[in-house]
Design an enzyme around this catalytic site. Structure first.
Site, PDB file in Angstrom:
ATOM      1  N   VAL A  88     -21.718  10.319 -17.391  1.00 29.71           N
ATOM      2  CA  VAL A  88     -22.314  10.405 -16.062  1.00 29.71           C
ATOM      3  C   VAL A  88     -21.244  10.019 -15.052  1.00 29.71           C
ATOM      4  O   VAL A  88     -20.555   9.006 -15.227  1.00 29.71           O
ATOM      5  CB  VAL A  88     -23.536   9.473 -15.914  1.00 29.71           C
ATOM      6  N   CYS A  89     -21.082  10.832 -14.026  1.00 24.27           N
ATOM      7  CA  CYS A  89     -20.186  10.527 -12.918  1.00 24.27           C
ATOM      8  C   CYS A  89     -18.768  10.209 -13.424  1.00 24.27           C
ATOM      9  O   CYS A  89     -18.199  10.963 -14.203  1.00 24.27           O
ATOM     10  CB  CYS A  89     -20.772   9.386 -12.097  1.00 24.27           C
ATOM     11  N   SER A  90     -18.203   9.071 -13.019  1.00 25.14           N
ATOM     12  CA  SER A  90     -16.828   8.753 -13.397  1.00 25.14           C
ATOM     13  C   SER A  90     -16.697   8.319 -14.850  1.00 25.14           C
ATOM     14  O   SER A  90     -15.590   8.021 -15.303  1.00 25.14           O
ATOM     15  CB  SER A  90     -16.265   7.655 -12.483  1.00 25.14           C
ATOM     16  N   GLY A  91     -17.802   8.311 -15.599  1.00 20.61           N
ATOM     17  CA  GLY A  91     -17.684   8.117 -17.050  1.00 20.61           C
ATOM     18  C   GLY A  91     -16.821   9.196 -17.677  1.00 20.61           C
ATOM     19  O   GLY A  91     -16.285   9.021 -18.783  1.00 20.61           O
ATOM     20  N   THR A 148     -17.256  15.925 -12.724  1.00 23.62           N
ATOM     21  CA  THR A 148     -17.541  14.541 -12.338  1.00 23.62           C
ATOM     22  C   THR A 148     -17.962  14.578 -10.872  1.00 23.62           C
ATOM     23  O   THR A 148     -18.195  15.657 -10.324  1.00 23.62           O
ATOM     24  CB  THR A 148     -16.313  13.628 -12.566  1.00 23.62           C
TER      25      THR A 148
END
Length: 331
Positions: free
Chosen positions: A107-110, A127
């Site tokens: 998720v996102c910057s993961g 991202t």
């Protein structure tokens, strides 16, 4: 007959964004009310509890060994990335869990954690729109898609910022249990089952703080609510009962642009969203307020160095690949 249990390991760490964890987890929990059997385990690289980005303590079940064979590994994001390097222990934990998982998601910057672990090499990924350029630079072997809400490449999934983790969870639920269950989960959470368009609909002109001037806030609201309306400098100034010169100065001082360029940027983003939804370029030009196709084509050439038709083909190709991969997963 209830399905077999599905283990979801969420790898958390200090500074993790809480909504990246809670959003998908809550979607899976809602699916359980409809007959699914997702077993969610929060784990950390060290086996120690962690502190989220807003200071709330997250209790974990243990280290990576606590989940010997997750069906899904989910890596949430944090404001830490890409500002700081991913720590070696988090990289090792991600590689370890990924090697034992049937599918891996971020998720996102993961996505930066997956990239640091080498899990995005040779894959399509996305991202948050603000940091897609940085992901492409950090992970040159990946093909970063900056406008996607989420991307599936084989058994690897990446999603855009924060609430896009819920979009991703809904897609995973649909893959596991079909569209009826995912639709009911979406209805329960009061979210769209599948958001139209891509991240560009959120990136501008919504980025940044709202204008300080009430007059300028009124212009922003007027243009975004009716992009095809008459938003010439004279019309906007007349509506606000101020001079064109004063309105131009407000735009320059607060938004760093001109009224005409602002209106064009709103129309451009709306046109992209319409193309993403399947409208023809001529329809997108008309509905978003451009005088005609040629005007839209010139803006696309300047901003993206491609035509509206080429942009739409790229989006359609990515969507077909995503849907084809999902269909293959059901087979």
């Amino acid at each position: 007959m209830l399905p077999d249990s599905h283990r979801v390991a969420i790898l958390v760490y200090d500074g993790v964004k809480l909504l990246d964890v809670a959003g998908p987890a809550d979607a899976f929990a809602e699916a359980n009310k409809l007959g699914a059997d997702y077993r969610i385990a929060l784990v950390s690289a060290t086996g120690e509890d962690v502190t989220s980005s807003i200071g709330i303590r997250i209790t974990v079940e243990g280290g990576v060994a606590a989940e010997p064979h997750p069906d899904t590994l989910l890596v949430p994001g944090a404001d830490l990335y890409p500002r700081t390097p991913v720590t070696p222990d988090l990289v090792d934990a991600t590689r370890d869990l990924a090697a034992r998982s049937d599918r891996v998601a971020s998720v996102c910057s993961g996505a930066f954690v997956l990239a640091a672990a080498g899990l995005l090499d040779g894959k399509r990924a996305t991202t948050h729109w603000k940091i897609t350029g940085e992901l492409a630079a950090r992970c040159p072997k990946a093909r970063v898609e900056p406008d996607a809400i989420y991307v599936r490449d084989g058994t690897t999934y990446t999603s855009a910022g924060v609430t896009a983790g819920i979009d991703l969870a809904l897609a995973l639920i649909e893959e596991d249990h079909g569209p009826d269950v995912s639709r009911e989960v979406a209805r329960s959470l009061v979210v769209y089952l599948q958001r139209a368009g891509g991240q560009s609909q959120f990136s501008a002109p919504l980025q940044g703080p709202p204008p300080r001037s009430p007059a300028l806030r009124g212009v922003v609201a007027r243009v975004t609510a009716d992009p095809a309306g008459d938003h010439s400098l004279a019309a906007l100034a007349t509506h606000l009962h101020i001079s064109p010169r004063h309105l131009t100065r407000l735009f320059r001082e607060e938004l760093g642009t001109t009224p005409a360029r602002f209106v064009e940027s709103v129309r451009f983003d709306i046109a992209k969203s319409l193309l993403d939804q399947g409208y023809t370029a001529t329809q997108a030009a008309s509905l978003s307020g451009f005088p005609g196709y040629e005007s839209l084509r010139r803006v696309f050439a300047r901003e993206l160095s491609i035509s509206p038709a080429a942009y739409q083909r790229r989006f359609a190709t990515a969507r077909r690949a995503q849907n084809g991969a999902a269909a293959a997963g059901h087979g």
